[in-house]
Write an enzyme that holds these catalytic residues in place. Structure first.
Site, mmCIF file in Angstrom:
data_model
loop_
_atom_site.group_PDB
_atom_site.id
_atom_site.type_symbol
_atom_site.label_atom_id
_atom_site.label_comp_id
_atom_site.label_asym_id
_atom_site.label_seq_id
_atom_site.Cartn_x
_atom_site.Cartn_y
_atom_site.Cartn_z
ATOM 1 N N SER A 7 0.845 -1.197 0.000
ATOM 2 C CA SER A 7 0.000 0.000 0.000
ATOM 3 C C SER A 7 0.879 1.245 0.000
ATOM 4 C CB SER A 7 -0.896 0.009 1.239
ATOM 5 O OG SER A 7 -1.473 1.300 1.383
ATOM 6 N N HIS A 30 -1.235 -1.335 -4.225
ATOM 7 C CA HIS A 30 -2.513 -0.990 -3.583
ATOM 8 C C HIS A 30 -2.573 0.530 -3.384
ATOM 9 C CE1 HIS A 30 -6.061 -1.972 -1.099
ATOM 10 N NE2 HIS A 30 -5.640 -1.036 -0.256
ATOM 11 N N ASP A 32 -4.814 3.629 -1.976
ATOM 12 C CA ASP A 32 -5.919 3.961 -1.076
ATOM 13 C C ASP A 32 -6.447 5.363 -1.358
ATOM 14 O OD1 ASP A 32 -6.165 1.673 0.783
ATOM 15 O OD2 ASP A 32 -4.080 2.140 1.255
ATOM 16 N N MET A 34 -9.166 8.109 -0.211
ATOM 17 C CA MET A 34 -10.022 8.447 0.943
ATOM 18 C C MET A 34 -10.568 9.855 0.765
ATOM 19 S SD MET A 34 -7.575 7.183 4.017
ATOM 20 C CE MET A 34 -6.741 5.596 3.965
ATOM 21 N N HIS A 63 -8.425 1.039 -3.967
ATOM 22 C CA HIS A 63 -9.371 0.850 -2.860
ATOM 23 C C HIS A 63 -10.062 2.187 -2.603
ATOM 24 C CE1 HIS A 63 -9.659 -0.193 1.754
ATOM 25 N NE2 HIS A 63 -10.844 -0.110 1.185
ATOM 26 N N MET A 65 -12.268 4.386 -0.653
ATOM 27 C CA MET A 65 -12.951 4.652 0.626
ATOM 28 C C MET A 65 -13.643 5.998 0.469
ATOM 29 S SD MET A 65 -9.921 3.206 3.050
ATOM 30 C CE MET A 65 -8.759 3.275 1.704
ATOM 31 N N MET A 137 -11.611 -5.753 5.337
ATOM 32 C CA MET A 137 -10.798 -4.838 6.153
ATOM 33 C C MET A 137 -10.524 -5.497 7.499
ATOM 34 S SD MET A 137 -10.006 -2.151 4.435
ATOM 35 C CE MET A 137 -9.099 -1.440 5.812
ATOM 36 N N GLY A 142 -9.129 3.834 7.051
ATOM 37 C CA GLY A 142 -8.813 5.260 7.204
ATOM 38 C C GLY A 142 -7.348 5.568 7.452
ATOM 39 N N GLY A 144 -3.131 3.919 7.984
ATOM 40 C CA GLY A 144 -2.159 2.838 8.004
ATOM 41 C C GLY A 144 -1.632 2.651 9.419
ATOM 42 N N ASP A 175 -6.709 -6.435 4.268
ATOM 43 C CA ASP A 175 -6.067 -5.117 4.292
ATOM 44 C C ASP A 175 -6.165 -4.546 5.699
ATOM 45 O OD1 ASP A 175 -5.174 -2.551 3.742
ATOM 46 O OD2 ASP A 175 -6.888 -1.997 2.475
ATOM 47 N N GLY A 176 -4.988 -4.293 6.296
ATOM 48 C CA GLY A 176 -4.944 -3.650 7.606
ATOM 49 C C GLY A 176 -4.196 -4.498 8.618
HETATM 50 C C1 DX5 Z 1 -6.339 1.631 5.569
HETATM 51 C C2 DX5 Z 1 -5.913 1.250 4.184
HETATM 52 C C3 DX5 Z 1 -4.787 0.308 4.124
HETATM 53 C C4 DX5 Z 1 -3.507 0.767 4.773
HETATM 54 C C5 DX5 Z 1 -2.894 -0.464 5.359
HETATM 55 O O1 DX5 Z 1 -7.615 2.162 5.540
HETATM 56 O O2 DX5 Z 1 -6.985 0.674 3.453
HETATM 57 O O3 DX5 Z 1 -4.535 -0.102 2.773
HETATM 58 O O4 DX5 Z 1 -2.585 1.371 3.915
HETATM 59 O O5 DX5 Z 1 -1.807 -0.096 6.124
HETATM 60 P P1 DX5 Z 1 -1.095 -1.107 7.154
HETATM 61 O O6 DX5 Z 1 -0.596 -2.269 6.337
HETATM 62 O O7 DX5 Z 1 0.005 -0.273 7.717
HETATM 63 O O8 DX5 Z 1 -2.124 -1.497 8.161
HETATM 64 ZN ZN ZN Z 2 -6.545 -0.206 1.477
#
Ligand code: DX5
Ligand code: ZN
Length: 220
Positions: A7, A30, A32, A34, A63, A65, A137, A142, A144, A175-176
């Site tokens: 990500s 990946h 993200d 948001m 992804h 969000m 998830m 939201g 990392g 993811d997460g």
């Molecule tokens: C969070 C994202 C993730 C995030 C994961 O909402 O969707 O893709 O980047 O980060 P890590 O691997 O650090 O949990």
């Molecule tokens: Zn993600």
């Protein structure tokens, strides 16, 4: 064969091209997106994806969000996303189905994501119509760097069985909070795509971190 999707939320956005090259041994990238509404955070949008597309051939696993994602399917497809994953909580079901129809028309791959609170059964109507991916998830979306929620493991197993029944070619992504240990648990539960932000970009040796995640498949 498990796929690894680093990500870029954990990358340095001022050095994004370099940071993307550093994960070139991975399978997917990946991305993200948001909007500050569906999740409290704001990240990146179409112009950044358009720039990324010019600099890499990696598969862009996007992804979204975002509230009412149907508004943006055309724009993200035009920007160069390969796969658009929408949260099924982000609009009413008919609007989510319409957004997926649009992805079909534009020949972009399509997925559905679930917040931790959403039950496994919610994916069934979407699997019945055909999907390329389901994203579970394993943190609240939201940010990392959060801790893996192991209470999502039974949901991953349940969704794996629905995939086998309704749409066997569909990928199951987590993811997460994914690292070498939690990846192992997810793969055992049925996941076949592993997103990792901090476990990849926070590692001293990024290639070694990707290799460590990839090894999880050997134990399956
Ligand atoms: C969070 C994202 C993730 C995030 C994961 O909402 O969707 O893709 O980047 O980060 P890590 O691997 O650090 O949990
Ligand atoms: Zn993600």
């Amino acid at each position: 064969m498990v796929k690894i999707a680093p990500s870029i939320l954990s990358a340095d956005f001022c050095r994004l091209e370099d940071d993307i090259k550093k994960v070139s041994s991975a399978d997917w990238l990946h991305v993200d997106v948001m909007d500050g509404m569906f999740v409290p955070n704001i990240s990146i949008g179409m112009p950044v994806i358009q720039s990324i597309r010019k600099h890499t051939d990696m598969f862009l696993d996007t992804h979204l969000m975002v509230e009412k994602p149907g508004r943006y399917i055309d724009a993200f497809a035009a920007a160069g996303a390969d796969l658009l994953t929408l949260h099924l909580e982000a609009d009413m079901p008919p609007a989510i189905h319409a957004a997926l129809d649009k992805a079909d028309i534009l020949k972009v791959k399509k997925g559905i994501a679930l917040r931790p609170i959403t039950a496994a059964e919610a994916v069934i109507p979407y699997l019945e119509r055909g999907l390329d991916l389901i994203l579970v998830m394993t943190v609240e979306p939201g940010f990392g760097g959060q801790s893996f929620m192991s209470d999502q493991l039974p949901k991953i197993s349940a969704i794996r069985s629905y995939i086998e029944k309704y749409c066997p070619a569909c990928h199951l992504e987590v993811d997460g909070g994914i690292n070498a240990q939690t990846a192992q648990q997810c793969v055992e539960a049925g996941a076949d795509v592993l997103v990792a932000g901090s476990a990849v970009y926070g590692a001293e040796d990024i290639s070694a971190a990707i290799t460590a995640l990839r090894k999880t498949q050997e134990h399956r």
